[in-house]
Motif scaffolding. Structure first.
Motif, PDB file in Angstrom:
ATOM      1  N   ILE A  27      36.711  43.597  30.421  1.00 23.51           N
ATOM      2  CA  ILE A  27      38.178  43.552  30.540  1.00 23.51           C
ATOM      3  C   ILE A  27      38.558  43.224  31.986  1.00 23.51           C
ATOM      4  O   ILE A  27      39.417  42.372  32.249  1.00 23.51           O
ATOM      5  CB  ILE A  27      38.806  44.898  30.093  1.00 23.51           C
ATOM      6  CG1 ILE A  27      38.642  45.065  28.577  1.00 23.51           C
ATOM      7  CG2 ILE A  27      40.279  44.981  30.496  1.00 23.51           C
ATOM      8  CD1 ILE A  27      39.029  46.429  28.038  1.00 23.51           C
ATOM      9  N   SER A  28      37.891  43.878  32.935  1.00 26.77           N
ATOM     10  CA  SER A  28      38.173  43.581  34.348  1.00 26.77           C
ATOM     11  C   SER A  28      37.881  42.115  34.656  1.00 26.77           C
ATOM     12  O   SER A  28      38.625  41.455  35.375  1.00 26.77           O
ATOM     13  CB  SER A  28      37.331  44.485  35.259  1.00 26.77           C
ATOM     14  OG  SER A  28      37.752  45.821  35.108  1.00 26.77           O
ATOM     15  N   PHE A  35      43.900  35.892  36.493  1.00 23.35           N
ATOM     16  CA  PHE A  35      44.879  36.010  37.579  1.00 23.35           C
ATOM     17  C   PHE A  35      44.342  35.467  38.912  1.00 23.35           C
ATOM     18  O   PHE A  35      45.106  35.274  39.853  1.00 23.35           O
ATOM     19  CB  PHE A  35      45.305  37.469  37.772  1.00 23.35           C
ATOM     20  CG  PHE A  35      46.230  37.990  36.690  1.00 23.35           C
ATOM     21  CD1 PHE A  35      47.599  37.750  36.758  1.00 23.35           C
ATOM     22  CD2 PHE A  35      45.731  38.716  35.623  1.00 23.35           C
ATOM     23  CE1 PHE A  35      48.457  38.230  35.772  1.00 23.35           C
ATOM     24  CE2 PHE A  35      46.581  39.201  34.621  1.00 23.35           C
ATOM     25  CZ  PHE A  35      47.948  38.954  34.703  1.00 23.35           C
ATOM     26  N   GLY A  36      43.020  35.290  39.006  1.00 21.60           N
ATOM     27  CA  GLY A  36      42.441  34.778  40.242  1.00 21.60           C
ATOM     28  C   GLY A  36      42.519  35.753  41.391  1.00 21.60           C
ATOM     29  O   GLY A  36      42.534  35.360  42.564  1.00 21.60           O
ATOM     30  N   GLN A  37      42.604  37.037  41.068  1.00 24.00           N
ATOM     31  CA  GLN A  37      42.638  38.087  42.098  1.00 24.00           C
ATOM     32  C   GLN A  37      42.204  39.417  41.467  1.00 24.00           C
ATOM     33  O   GLN A  37      42.046  39.508  40.254  1.00 24.00           O
ATOM     34  CB  GLN A  37      44.039  38.207  42.699  1.00 24.00           C
ATOM     35  CG  GLN A  37      45.111  38.506  41.666  1.00 24.00           C
ATOM     36  CD  GLN A  37      46.511  38.663  42.267  1.00 24.00           C
ATOM     37  OE1 GLN A  37      46.802  38.141  43.326  1.00 24.00           O
ATOM     38  NE2 GLN A  37      47.358  39.409  41.585  1.00 24.00           N
ATOM     39  N   GLU A  38      42.066  40.420  42.309  1.00 28.89           N
ATOM     40  CA  GLU A  38      41.549  41.719  41.861  1.00 28.89           C
ATOM     41  C   GLU A  38      42.639  42.645  41.319  1.00 28.89           C
ATOM     42  O   GLU A  38      42.353  43.580  40.570  1.00 28.89           O
ATOM     43  CB  GLU A  38      40.900  42.448  43.054  1.00 28.89           C
ATOM     44  CG  GLU A  38      39.529  41.948  43.433  1.00 28.89           C
ATOM     45  CD  GLU A  38      38.503  42.263  42.356  1.00 28.89           C
ATOM     46  OE1 GLU A  38      38.562  43.334  41.730  1.00 28.89           O
ATOM     47  OE2 GLU A  38      37.635  41.408  42.130  1.00 28.89           O
ATOM     48  N   ASN A  39      43.909  42.401  41.734  1.00 28.88           N
ATOM     49  CA  ASN A  39      44.960  43.414  41.527  1.00 28.88           C
ATOM     50  C   ASN A  39      45.097  43.919  40.084  1.00 28.88           C
ATOM     51  O   ASN A  39      45.183  45.126  39.851  1.00 28.88           O
ATOM     52  CB  ASN A  39      46.328  42.860  41.949  1.00 28.88           C
ATOM     53  CG  ASN A  39      46.343  42.472  43.399  1.00 28.88           C
ATOM     54  OD1 ASN A  39      45.295  42.142  43.964  1.00 28.88           O
ATOM     55  ND2 ASN A  39      47.506  42.498  44.014  1.00 28.88           N
ATOM     56  N   GLU A  40      45.125  42.990  39.120  1.00 20.95           N
ATOM     57  CA  GLU A  40      45.395  43.413  37.747  1.00 20.95           C
ATOM     58  C   GLU A  40      44.196  44.152  37.154  1.00 20.95           C
ATOM     59  O   GLU A  40      44.366  45.109  36.401  1.00 20.95           O
ATOM     60  CB  GLU A  40      45.785  42.206  36.884  1.00 20.95           C
ATOM     61  CG  GLU A  40      47.160  41.628  37.190  1.00 20.95           C
ATOM     62  CD  GLU A  40      47.231  40.841  38.490  1.00 20.95           C
ATOM     63  OE1 GLU A  40      46.155  40.501  39.046  1.00 20.95           O
ATOM     64  OE2 GLU A  40      48.355  40.556  38.949  1.00 20.95           O
ATOM     65  N   PHE A 180      51.270  50.984  39.417  1.00 21.96           N
ATOM     66  CA  PHE A 180      51.903  49.667  39.513  1.00 21.96           C
ATOM     67  C   PHE A 180      52.401  49.375  40.927  1.00 21.96           C
ATOM     68  O   PHE A 180      52.655  48.215  41.262  1.00 21.96           O
ATOM     69  CB  PHE A 180      53.076  49.554  38.530  1.00 21.96           C
ATOM     70  CG  PHE A 180      52.653  49.250  37.118  1.00 21.96           C
ATOM     71  CD1 PHE A 180      52.567  47.940  36.657  1.00 21.96           C
ATOM     72  CD2 PHE A 180      52.318  50.278  36.241  1.00 21.96           C
ATOM     73  CE1 PHE A 180      52.172  47.664  35.355  1.00 21.96           C
ATOM     74  CE2 PHE A 180      51.920  50.015  34.941  1.00 21.96           C
ATOM     75  CZ  PHE A 180      51.842  48.704  34.491  1.00 21.96           C
ATOM     76  N   ASN A 181      52.557  50.411  41.755  1.00 27.04           N
ATOM     77  CA  ASN A 181      53.067  50.195  43.119  1.00 27.04           C
ATOM     78  C   ASN A 181      52.170  49.291  43.939  1.00 27.04           C
ATOM     79  O   ASN A 181      52.629  48.631  44.871  1.00 27.04           O
ATOM     80  CB  ASN A 181      53.204  51.530  43.870  1.00 27.04           C
ATOM     81  CG  ASN A 181      54.253  52.413  43.216  1.00 27.04           C
ATOM     82  OD1 ASN A 181      54.985  51.949  42.345  1.00 27.04           O
ATOM     83  ND2 ASN A 181      54.312  53.672  43.620  1.00 27.04           N
ATOM     84  N   ASP A 182      50.870  49.271  43.609  1.00 26.74           N
ATOM     85  CA  ASP A 182      49.926  48.506  44.428  1.00 26.74           C
ATOM     86  C   ASP A 182      49.710  47.081  43.941  1.00 26.74           C
ATOM     87  O   ASP A 182      48.908  46.346  44.504  1.00 26.74           O
ATOM     88  CB  ASP A 182      48.562  49.229  44.456  1.00 26.74           C
ATOM     89  CG  ASP A 182      48.687  50.598  45.098  1.00 26.74           C
ATOM     90  OD1 ASP A 182      49.528  50.730  46.007  1.00 26.74           O
ATOM     91  OD2 ASP A 182      47.963  51.517  44.672  1.00 26.74           O
ATOM     92  N   VAL A 183      50.393  46.685  42.848  1.00 27.24           N
ATOM     93  CA  VAL A 183      50.148  45.340  42.305  1.00 27.24           C
ATOM     94  C   VAL A 183      51.061  44.312  42.980  1.00 27.24           C
ATOM     95  O   VAL A 183      52.229  44.574  43.204  1.00 27.24           O
ATOM     96  CB  VAL A 183      50.382  45.312  40.776  1.00 27.24           C
ATOM     97  CG1 VAL A 183      50.117  43.908  40.230  1.00 27.24           C
ATOM     98  CG2 VAL A 183      49.469  46.300  40.100  1.00 27.24           C
TER      99      VAL A 183
END
Ligand SMILES: CC(C)(COP(=O)(O)OP(=O)(O)OC[C@H]1O[C@@H](n2cnc3c(N)ncnc32)[C@H](O)[C@@H]1OP(=O)(O)O)[C@@H](O)C(=O)NCCC(=O)NCCS
Length: 183
Positions: A27-28, A35-40, A180-183
């Motif tokens: 899933i990760s 998304f091409g990034q780690e955030n999600e 969600f604050n860190d996304v």
């Protein structure tokens, strides 16, 4: 189970089911890749640790044994003037780039909303592409009296009433889980 034509002799089968612990890494990977990034990916991992996490609303799309998509619905609170109302936020959602635009995202949304209804949820909020979510019934959340505590263009803030009229007496600020604050 949905059939996706690959060739006349080879049909791809897509199934959608709740996540299992052995799916976490895949899933990760789906989120990182889409998304091409780690955030999600990190967001999903953080949300999973919280006691509010709803595993029955974390669904994977599986094709020939491979996880190709994921959708998550998380509990949010609508702070009304006189009470707090429970709702869901659709986020994040992703399909592996090489499988996009074949209807898998739509299947995930439709199956996901069906699960939300089955578990008696009434309201789903999404911050997302304004060209994508209206096809599933989402419409302007601000027009229905909802606001979020972060900047979002009007057209990207959408809501769906799973029960018609669910928002008739509800308006207020939508509070997301702190992850969600860190996304
Ligand atoms: C959004 C996403 C999950 C859709 O999955 P999918 O399997 O491609 O979706 P479907 O095949 O069901 O639908 C494709 C439709 O989505 C639309 N779409 C896909 N990505 C889009 C984007 N970034 N912006 C606007 N529309 C988009 C396409 O225009 C297409 O519409 P059409 O059918 O009218 O041509 C997938 O594109 C993805 O993982 N994107 C990257 C991560 C992301 O942005 N997630 C959503 C956050 S709100």
């Amino acid at each position: 189970m949905t059939h996706f034509g690959k060739s006349q002799s080879h049909t791809l089968m897509l199934s959608i089911r709740p996540e299992k612990p052995e799916d976490y890494e895949a899933i990760s990977r789906v989120h990182r890749s889409a998304f091409g990034q780690e955030n999600e990916a990190r967001l999903v991992e953080e949300l999973r640790k919280s006691k509010e996490f709803l595993p029955e609303l974390s669904l994977v799309a599986v094709m020939e044994g491979e996880i190709v998509g994921h959708i998550l619905f998380s509990p949010v609170i609508i702070q009304c003037r006189d009470r707090n109302v429970h709702a869901l936020a659709l986020a994040p959602m992703a399909v592996l780039p090489e499988f996009q635009r074949r209807g898998m995202g739509s299947q995930l949304v439709e199956k996901g909303l069906e699960c939300c209804r089955r578990f008696k949820h009434q309201i789903v909020i999404v911050v997302g592409h304004p060209d994508y979510y209206p096809r599933f019934g989402f419409s302007s959340a601000r027009a229905k009296g909802l606001e979020v505590p972060f900047p979002v263009p009007d057209e990207a803030l959408m809501v769906l009433e799973l029960t018609p009229g669910a928002l008739d007496t509800i308006s207020g600020m939508v509070l997301y889980p702190v992850a969600f604050n860190d996304v």
